[in-house]
Design an enzyme around this catalytic site. Structure first.
Site, mmCIF file in Angstrom:
data_model
loop_
_atom_site.group_PDB
_atom_site.id
_atom_site.type_symbol
_atom_site.label_atom_id
_atom_site.label_comp_id
_atom_site.label_asym_id
_atom_site.label_seq_id
_atom_site.Cartn_x
_atom_site.Cartn_y
_atom_site.Cartn_z
ATOM 1 N N ARG A 10 6.555 -8.340 2.004
ATOM 2 C CA ARG A 10 7.239 -7.601 3.121
ATOM 3 C C ARG A 10 8.273 -8.799 3.954
ATOM 4 O O ARG A 10 9.452 -8.818 4.114
ATOM 5 C CB ARG A 10 6.630 -6.947 4.198
ATOM 6 C CG ARG A 10 7.214 -6.362 5.437
ATOM 7 C CD ARG A 10 6.521 -5.585 6.530
ATOM 8 N NE ARG A 10 5.788 -4.466 5.678
ATOM 9 C CZ ARG A 10 4.654 -3.731 6.322
ATOM 10 N NH1 ARG A 10 4.170 -4.331 7.084
ATOM 11 N NH2 ARG A 10 4.306 -2.770 5.662
ATOM 12 N N ASP A 56 -1.375 6.636 6.381
ATOM 13 C CA ASP A 56 -1.281 5.256 6.755
ATOM 14 C C ASP A 56 -2.301 5.116 7.874
ATOM 15 O O ASP A 56 -2.454 6.003 8.518
ATOM 16 C CB ASP A 56 0.191 4.866 6.807
ATOM 17 C CG ASP A 56 0.278 3.367 6.650
ATOM 18 O OD1 ASP A 56 -0.451 2.765 6.254
ATOM 19 O OD2 ASP A 56 1.204 2.808 7.374
ATOM 20 N N THR A 101 -5.682 -1.168 7.060
ATOM 21 C CA THR A 101 -5.734 -2.642 7.324
ATOM 22 C C THR A 101 -7.020 -3.044 7.718
ATOM 23 O O THR A 101 -7.151 -4.451 7.871
ATOM 24 C CB THR A 101 -4.675 -2.999 8.462
ATOM 25 O OG1 THR A 101 -4.793 -2.413 9.596
ATOM 26 C CG2 THR A 101 -3.308 -2.896 7.573
ATOM 27 N N LYS A 144 0.690 -1.200 0.099
ATOM 28 C CA LYS A 144 -0.039 -0.002 -0.049
ATOM 29 C C LYS A 144 0.886 1.194 0.074
ATOM 30 O O LYS A 144 0.716 2.218 -0.744
ATOM 31 C CB LYS A 144 -0.853 0.042 1.021
ATOM 32 C CG LYS A 144 -2.087 -1.139 1.100
ATOM 33 C CD LYS A 144 -3.026 -1.039 2.331
ATOM 34 C CE LYS A 144 -2.381 -1.351 3.604
ATOM 35 N NZ LYS A 144 -1.765 -2.634 3.856
ATOM 36 N N THR A 145 1.892 1.405 0.891
ATOM 37 C CA THR A 145 2.653 2.377 0.818
ATOM 38 C C THR A 145 3.628 2.698 -0.415
ATOM 39 O O THR A 145 3.645 3.658 -0.835
ATOM 40 C CB THR A 145 3.653 2.599 2.241
ATOM 41 O OG1 THR A 145 3.107 2.273 3.172
ATOM 42 C CG2 THR A 145 4.632 3.591 1.983
#
Length: 366
Positions: free
Chosen positions: A230, A122, A171, A77-78
């Protein structure tokens, strides 16, 4: 890809035994981020939708519509927010929901934006409610109302804002109020990655890190990465460290077995040894995952067991169990959530090699 794709670490992030511990580790994560949609691996449908949105905005010479990205931590997402800014040719401002606890915090942030700037927030669901309400008007009309004074003498002063694009990441999209969710022009949900997509992520990252990882080793890392880029990249870095420390270059002079950094390539055995050292098992369960599973299966005979009791048993906060450990165990079918508490499934018994109640012990000979 938030490792190629790291996102901001917070209490909702998955428990990761190979998590970064200092700024240098975070810098490596940042360097592994893809810089464009063409480099971004996976999420094919979302990439196509974003590309259309960005192309239309470029043709019409306007800022892209507001974008909401939802999904579990670590999926990119980032990184996608950064790509939106890069491909739009716009500057990027980074913030987070927990940092915006008052309407004044948001007003200061919005009033400092330059025309066309991309604002990334975020964990947007963790903003203060007063800030959320201010954001409604800002997203729709590029305007906010500043209250001056108190009581009967209070006055509302409108403040025009420069046109901007908000990219929100969450999230827990269910915690967003409907008025806020409805103001996003495009909403995307990121899905967990398939093993072949993770292998492509690992191959790209390995090349950038200067370590050779053959297909068998990439497959082993991918299987332990919980569908999350990640985690895949962090485990890859631990394997790289293992090879650097334990590599014997004197016995691997062949160029076919030497990595790009001059050391030997990572083998499947290296992956097993490195990840076993960090307590990451063959399907990606770590120490805390196994502790929770073991407590439900052995101490509470498969459950049901309440969340608070389970948390006390393993020595963790109930929120950590619920938001960090449970989602993955439920997703792979090892744990069930019922009104009476958590229960273990037959798959959990099989993974721990423990016979179910009333079942003969058949694991000794396996």
């Amino acid at each position: 890809m938030s490792d190629a794709f790291p996102g901001n670490a917070d209490r909702d992030a998955p428990h990761d035994p190979a998590a970064p511990e200092d700024e240098s580790e975070l810098a490596v994560e940042g360097a592994l981020r893809p810089g464009s949609l063409a480099e971004f691996v996976g999420q094919q449908k979302v990439r196509g939708q974003l590309q259309l949105l960005l192309d239309a905005a470029r043709i019409q010479q306007r800022p892209p519509d507001h974008i909401l990205l939802s999904g579990p931590p670590g999926l990119g997402k980032t990184t996608l927010a950064m790509i939106v800014a890069y491909e739009s040719g716009r500057p990027l401002r980074l913030s987070s929901g927990p940092a915006i606890q008052h309407a004044g915090d948001l007003a200061a942030l919005l009033s400092s934006l330059v025309p066309g700037e991309v604002l990334f927030i975020d964990e947007i669901h963790r903003m203060a409610r007063s800030a959320e309400e201010m954001l409604y008007l800002a997203m729709e009309d590029f305007r906010i109302d500043i209250m001056v004074g108190k009581g009967a003498g209070a006055t509302s002063i409108p403040l025009d804002l420069a046109p901007f694009t908000l990219v929100g990441a969450t999230t827990r999209s269910g915690l967003l109020p409907n008025p806020l969710r409805d103001r996003f022009g495009f909403t995307a949900h990121l899905e967990y990655y398939e093993p072949d997509e993770l292998e492509r992520v690992i191959a790209r990252s390995a090349n950038m890190l200067g370590v050779e990882v053959p297909p068998a080793a990439r497959d082993e890392i991918a299987r332990r990465s919980r569908g999350t880029p990640r985690i895949a990249n962090r485990l890859l870095r631990r394997v790289r460290d293992y090879v650097i420390v334990h590599g014997d270059q004197s016995t691997t002079s062949s160029t076919s077995t030497r990595g790009a950094a001059g050391g030997r390539a990572a083998t499947e055995s290296d992956v097993h040894a490195a990840l076993d050292l960090y307590d990451v098992d063959a399907i990606g369960l770590d120490r805390l995952d196994r502790a929770v599973l073991d407590a439900v299966v052995r101490r509470f005979r498969g459950g049901p067991v309440g969340l608070s009791t389970l948390a006390v048993t393993v020595g963790e906060e109930a929120e950590t169990i619920e938001s960090v450990v449970e989602p993955y165990l439920v997703r792979i079918g090892f744990l069930g959530r019922t009104p009476r508490g958590r229960i273990a499934t037959p798959e959990a018994y099989a993974h721990l090699r423990v016979p179910q109640p009333g079942e003969a012990a058949i694991f000794d000979d396996l």
